[in-house]
Scaffold this motif. Structure first.
Motif, PDB file in Angstrom:
ATOM      1  N   SER A 366       0.822  -1.210   0.000  1.00 33.11           N
ATOM      2  CA  SER A 366       0.000   0.000   0.000  1.00 33.11           C
ATOM      3  C   SER A 366       0.854   1.257   0.000  1.00 33.11           C
ATOM      4  CB  SER A 366      -0.932  -0.009   1.212  1.00 33.11           C
ATOM      5  OG  SER A 366      -1.716   1.169   1.252  1.00 33.11           O
ATOM      6  N   GLN A 367       1.929   1.251   0.780  1.00 32.44           N
ATOM      7  CA  GLN A 367       2.788   2.427   0.848  1.00 32.44           C
ATOM      8  C   GLN A 367       3.504   2.675  -0.476  1.00 32.44           C
ATOM      9  OE1 GLN A 367       3.185   4.792   3.470  1.00 32.44           O
ATOM     10  NE2 GLN A 367       4.024   5.770   1.633  1.00 32.44           N
ATOM     11  N   LYS A 368       3.988   1.605  -1.106  1.00 35.56           N
ATOM     12  CA  LYS A 368       4.639   1.766  -2.407  1.00 35.56           C
ATOM     13  C   LYS A 368       3.641   2.280  -3.445  1.00 35.56           C
ATOM     14  CE  LYS A 368       8.686  -1.213  -2.090  1.00 35.56           C
ATOM     15  NZ  LYS A 368       9.633  -0.095  -2.332  1.00 35.56           N
ATOM     16  N   GLY A 369       2.410   1.789  -3.387  1.00 41.56           N
ATOM     17  CA  GLY A 369       1.379   2.273  -4.300  1.00 41.56           C
ATOM     18  C   GLY A 369       1.098   3.752  -4.097  1.00 41.56           C
ATOM     19  N   GLN A 370       1.046   4.181  -2.857  1.00 38.71           N
ATOM     20  CA  GLN A 370       0.804   5.599  -2.559  1.00 38.71           C
ATOM     21  C   GLN A 370       1.981   6.450  -3.002  1.00 38.71           C
ATOM     22  OE1 GLN A 370      -2.123   6.865  -1.386  1.00 38.71           O
ATOM     23  NE2 GLN A 370      -1.208   8.847  -1.841  1.00 38.71           N
ATOM     24  N   ASN A 371       3.187   5.922  -2.853  1.00 36.22           N
ATOM     25  CA  ASN A 371       4.373   6.641  -3.332  1.00 36.22           C
ATOM     26  C   ASN A 371       4.278   6.910  -4.840  1.00 36.22           C
ATOM     27  OD1 ASN A 371       5.415   6.463  -0.748  1.00 36.22           O
ATOM     28  ND2 ASN A 371       6.878   4.826  -1.230  1.00 36.22           N
ATOM     29  N   GLY A 372       3.835   5.896  -5.573  1.00 34.19           N
ATOM     30  CA  GLY A 372       3.684   6.051  -7.015  1.00 34.19           C
ATOM     31  C   GLY A 372       2.632   7.086  -7.373  1.00 34.19           C
ATOM     32  N   PHE A 373       1.525   7.076  -6.643  1.00 34.90           N
ATOM     33  CA  PHE A 373       0.461   8.058  -6.888  1.00 34.90           C
ATOM     34  C   PHE A 373       0.982   9.476  -6.676  1.00 34.90           C
ATOM     35  CE2 PHE A 373      -2.934  10.821  -5.400  1.00 34.90           C
ATOM     36  CZ  PHE A 373      -3.886  10.662  -6.381  1.00 34.90           C
ATOM     37  N   ASN A 374       1.688   9.689  -5.585  1.00 34.93           N
ATOM     38  CA  ASN A 374       2.214  11.017  -5.286  1.00 34.93           C
ATOM     39  C   ASN A 374       3.189  11.489  -6.369  1.00 34.93           C
ATOM     40  OD1 ASN A 374       0.746  10.937  -2.907  1.00 34.93           O
ATOM     41  ND2 ASN A 374       2.486  10.296  -1.655  1.00 34.93           N
TER      42      ASN A 374
END
Length: 399
Positions: A366-374
């Motif tokens: 989830s954190q890696k996915g959010q990093n990509g979104f940002n």
């Protein structure tokens, strides 16, 4: 009457990223300017059923009856590019007194060359949007004749880019390469990243109610299923990994889809699923994934970023990319800290990485996915990048 002319090799209802880019540009630019759009008849991706129509009253859209080749064929694609270029050249000739500037996101190499040649003949300013570097990209796919292809075709691209008024590159690395190898004035080359409409992904997340995904851990590829997409690598690696309670989803259309479906059926690969992707459903479909997969052939994207990458990032999904270590794709994933980069076409490494990632805690994914979104919001958003192109076209019109 024509004023600004937009030439695009693909355009809605074709559900490919370049088509949407061109439509976004046409839609916004035509708010305050007279615009005509010329395109071939819709054909991409191969096997897609075109049922809808794109309606817009602000710009005039003309379909040219040029040759089209949706299937992957070297001779067919060359003929397609030449044919569309000739039709565009003829259109420019017939309307040259009423055209003040041309924006072209068209097929390499011949369509670009013939369009620029016509613009130069009639002293019309032209902006060329480069999506991939040719002939190098083609030569990488046929290494046995790389030197011959470069010798024959590189002069064509040099002429095209040197005689364009403005060149738009989609990455800093692409700009540096084009300036060096085509001997271009760096001031005429603008770097503007391709974008995805972030609002589609944000609105989907806001309207989403609960999590309706299956319990099976899901690896997903969404994009064109063609001969150079590398989908066969994903299938072989997934089969080799043999992970329990896990599935591989191949979503999209393309010339290799039926072949790969038949192959999976013959091998009884029940945990590999093929999905269609209706237009506008990318956020919904990618939401079903735990991890997105991005295979890139060796040398195929050294100075460009596949359109899948921003879409994957906007879905807030971690990414496994099989790409050259020094490619823009690899650099973006590393900078964003949104996934893992492996060597291209490395079956064993991909299978092992799939095993490892399938056991990671959801919090890490989830954190890696959010990093990509940002990262995507800052670098690949429609809001930021569309206005940059509109500014370039508007300023060119005023010159």
């Amino acid at each position: 009457m024509v004023k600004t002319l937009l030439i695009s090799a693909v355009f809605p209802p074709e559900p490919v990223v370049s088509a949407k880019l061109s439509f976004d540009i046409a839609n916004i630019f035509s708010e305050n300017n007279r615009l005509t759009v010329i395109t071939p008849n819709p054909s991409r991706p191969f096997g897609f059923q075109f049922t809808g129509k794109t309606m817009n009253q602000r710009f005039y859209h003309i379909h040219l009856n040029s040759f089209i080749c949706p299937s992957s064929s070297l001779i067919g694609r060359f003929r397609e590019s030449f044919s569309f270029g000739k039709h565009c050249s003829k259109f420019i000739k017939l309307n040259e007194q009423n055209i003040n500037v041309i924006y072209a996101n068209t097929w390499p190499l011949m369509a670009q060359f013939l369009t620029v040649k016509a613009a130069k003949k009639y002293n019309i300013q032209i902006i060329i949007h480069v999506q991939d570097v040719y002939p190098e990209s083609l030569a990488n796919k046929i290494p046995v004749i790389e030197k011959i292809l470069n010798w024959l075709l590189l002069p064509i691209d040099k002429y095209t880019l040197r005689n364009a008024t403005i060149v738009i590159a989609i990455s800093d690395k692409m700009k540096s390469y084009l300036v060096k190898t085509r001997k271009l004035d760096s001031k005429k080359v603008h770097v503007i990243s391709n974008w995805q409409n972030e609002d589609e992904f944000i609105q989907f997340r806001q309207s989403k109610q609960g999590d309706d995904r299956k319990n099976d851990f899901t690896f997903m590829y969404l994009g064109n299923i063609g001969p150079v997409a590398g989908v066969d690598l994903l299938i072989d690696a997934f089969a080799k990994a043999n992970i329990k309670n896990c599935r591989l989803v191949i979503a999209g259309s393309g010339s290799q889809k039926e072949t790969l479906q038949k192959r999976c059926s013959e091998q009884n690969c029940s945990t590999i699923e093929f999905w269609d992707v209706p237009d506008g459903k990318v956020p919904e479909i990618q939401d079903q994934a735990d991890v997105m997969l991005l295979p890139i052939k060796k040398g195929a994207a050294s100075s460009s970023i596949p359109s899948k990458l921003p879409a994957y990032m906007f879905s807030s999904k971690p990414i496994i990319a099989c790409a050259d270590e020094d490619s823009d794709t690899a650099n973006a994933i590393k900078e964003a800290d949104c996934g893992w980069v492996l060597s291209p076409e490395d079956l064993n490494s991909l299978a092992q990485k799939m095993k490892e990632i399938a056991t990671l805690p959801k919090e890490i994914l989830s954190q890696k996915g959010q990093n990509g979104f940002n990262y995507a919001i800052q670098n690949f958003s429609k809001k930021n990048n569309l206005q940059k192109i509109i500014k370039v076209i508007t300023e060119t019109v005023k010159e």
